[in-house]
Design a protein around this motif. Structure first.
Motif, PDB file in Angstrom:
ATOM      1  N   THR A  79      -5.064   4.413   0.107  1.00  0.00           N
ATOM      2  CA  THR A  79      -5.460   2.855   0.414  1.00  0.00           C
ATOM      3  C   THR A  79      -6.590   2.601  -0.799  1.00  0.00           C
ATOM      4  OG1 THR A  79      -5.029   3.349   2.650  1.00  0.00           O
ATOM      5  CG2 THR A  79      -6.460   1.275   2.193  1.00  0.00           C
ATOM      6  N   THR A 123       0.273   3.518  -9.598  1.00  0.00           N
ATOM      7  CA  THR A 123      -0.247   2.152  -9.353  1.00  0.00           C
ATOM      8  C   THR A 123       0.851   1.191  -9.671  1.00  0.00           C
ATOM      9  OG1 THR A 123      -1.007   1.818 -11.578  1.00  0.00           O
ATOM     10  CG2 THR A 123      -2.277   3.152 -10.027  1.00  0.00           C
ATOM     11  N   TRP A 124       0.608  -0.157  -8.945  1.00  0.00           N
ATOM     12  CA  TRP A 124       1.354  -1.274  -9.031  1.00  0.00           C
ATOM     13  C   TRP A 124       0.896  -1.797 -10.548  1.00  0.00           C
ATOM     14  CZ3 TRP A 124       5.549  -2.325  -6.517  1.00  0.00           C
ATOM     15  CH2 TRP A 124       5.644  -1.831  -5.104  1.00  0.00           C
ATOM     16  N   ASP A 177      -6.538  -1.005  -7.311  1.00  0.00           N
ATOM     17  CA  ASP A 177      -5.186  -1.730  -7.832  1.00  0.00           C
ATOM     18  C   ASP A 177      -5.094  -3.088  -7.618  1.00  0.00           C
ATOM     19  OD1 ASP A 177      -3.091  -1.465  -9.608  1.00  0.00           O
ATOM     20  OD2 ASP A 177      -1.708  -0.570  -7.932  1.00  0.00           O
ATOM     21  N   TYR A 181      -5.018   1.963  -3.757  1.00  0.00           N
ATOM     22  CA  TYR A 181      -4.446   0.581  -3.769  1.00  0.00           C
ATOM     23  C   TYR A 181      -5.421  -0.635  -3.894  1.00  0.00           C
ATOM     24  CZ  TYR A 181      -1.523  -3.268  -1.636  1.00  0.00           C
ATOM     25  OH  TYR A 181      -1.030  -4.229  -1.249  1.00  0.00           O
ATOM     26  N   CYS A 222       0.246  -9.300  -1.501  1.00  0.00           N
ATOM     27  CA  CYS A 222       0.333  -8.185  -0.924  1.00  0.00           C
ATOM     28  C   CYS A 222       1.071  -8.230   0.322  1.00  0.00           C
ATOM     29  CB  CYS A 222      -1.077  -7.673  -0.712  1.00  0.00           C
ATOM     30  SG  CYS A 222      -2.226  -7.294  -2.117  1.00  0.00           S
ATOM     31  N   ASN A 278       0.843  -1.113  -0.115  1.00  0.00           N
ATOM     32  CA  ASN A 278      -0.039  -0.038   0.073  1.00  0.00           C
ATOM     33  C   ASN A 278       0.908   1.210  -0.065  1.00  0.00           C
ATOM     34  OD1 ASN A 278      -1.957   1.873   0.476  1.00  0.00           O
ATOM     35  ND2 ASN A 278      -2.851   1.055   2.200  1.00  0.00           N
TER      36      ASN A 278
END
Length: 286
Positions: free
Chosen positions: A265, A153-154, A271, A268, A174, A123
């Protein structure tokens, strides 16, 4: 040979995977799994990536450097800096902008072998402050300058890795889920589907000593028959014995408000939903 490359990310592992698997050296050796010491593996890989010395093309020369006199069916490499250095993790509206290129270079070091990538994501609400604490920058405002965290973003670096190496299996998890998935992460990285020493390493970090002792006693007397049942037991004990300050430490940084944390958050969580929906990624989740 299978080459399992744990890509990081920064501030998600601190070599805990290597240390924990290292405590299982005899079992790994018996299962033909080898983990080169980081002090030898990282300089050798760095030299190969730079195209210097005798390791220009990687391949057999690099494997000989990593393995020494050993033989193995699987080798595990782990380094938080594989996708980039700390100073370049964040870049404007992106992060790990060299992820695809670096993943491709790592894959190409081992022609003729089966490479797989593994990586944790975290996060940004806690990831960015952790990056700052690990940096050499003293002012948080200077650290954030030029970056738009609401756009980061990832999914972007993950997509770059998939595009660069579509045939290489990629496993994600995660960082926040580690207390409930750590045993599965260890088994996935090592390729050994049996109990390993140190499967409570994450729990040791976040539970009281008394709580962990009680949990171990319960699991010893009532061995769970499935990972799901193990997670149910652990979740119950975490509810009673987890130390909140260790799970969610206070972040005291200028401008890092509750609203900032909630906003990042939310981004995330969306995402993660998108990443889990992809059919070209293996996602370890509780």
């Amino acid at each position: 040979m299978d080459i399992a490359i744990h890509l990081g990310a920064h501030c998600t592992d601190e070599d805990l995977i290597l240390r924990t698997l290292g405590a299982n050296a005899d079992l790994l050796r018996n299962r033909s799994v080898f983990i080169p010491p980081g002090g030898r593996a990282r300089p050798a890989i760095r030299k190969a990536l730079q195209g210097s010395g005798d390791l220009v093309a990687g391949g057999d020369a690099l494997l000989s450097e990593l393995l020494g006199e050993r033989t193995a069916d699987r080798m595990v490499l782990s380094y938080e800096g594989f996708l980039g250095v700390y100073a370049k993790v964040l870049s404007g509206t992106s992060m790990y902008i060299e992820a695809g290129q670096r993943a491709q270079m790592l894959r190409d070091l081992f022609p003729g072998h089966r490479v797989e990538f593994l990586m944790a994501i975290r996060n940004p609400a806690t990831f960015v402050p952790a990056l700052f604490e690990a940096s050499s920058i003293s002012d948080f405002g200077d650290f954030l300058s030029g970056h738009d965290l609401t756009q980061i973003t990832w999914a972007e670096p993950v997509e770059a890795i998939r595009e660069a190496c579509p045939e290489v299996p990629l496993t994600l998890w995660c960082n926040e889920d580690l207390p409930l998935i750590w045993p599965e992460v260890l088994r996935t990285v090592s390729g050994i589907d049996e109990p390993l020493k140190g499967e409570d390493a994450i729990l040791r970090q976040i539970m009281s000593e008394d709580g962990l002792r009680r949990l171990r006693a319960y699991l010893n007397d009532n061995p769970p028959d499935t990972p799901a049942n193990w997670r149910k037991v652990v979740t119950a004990y975490l509810g009673k014995y987890a130390e909140d300050a260790r799970i969610e430490p206070d972040i005291d940084l200028p401008g890092w408000s509750d609203e900032t944390i909630e906003g990042l958050t939310d981004i995330y969580e969306q995402d993660v939903v998108r990443l889990k929906a992809r059919d070209d990624i293996i996602f370890i989740a509780p």
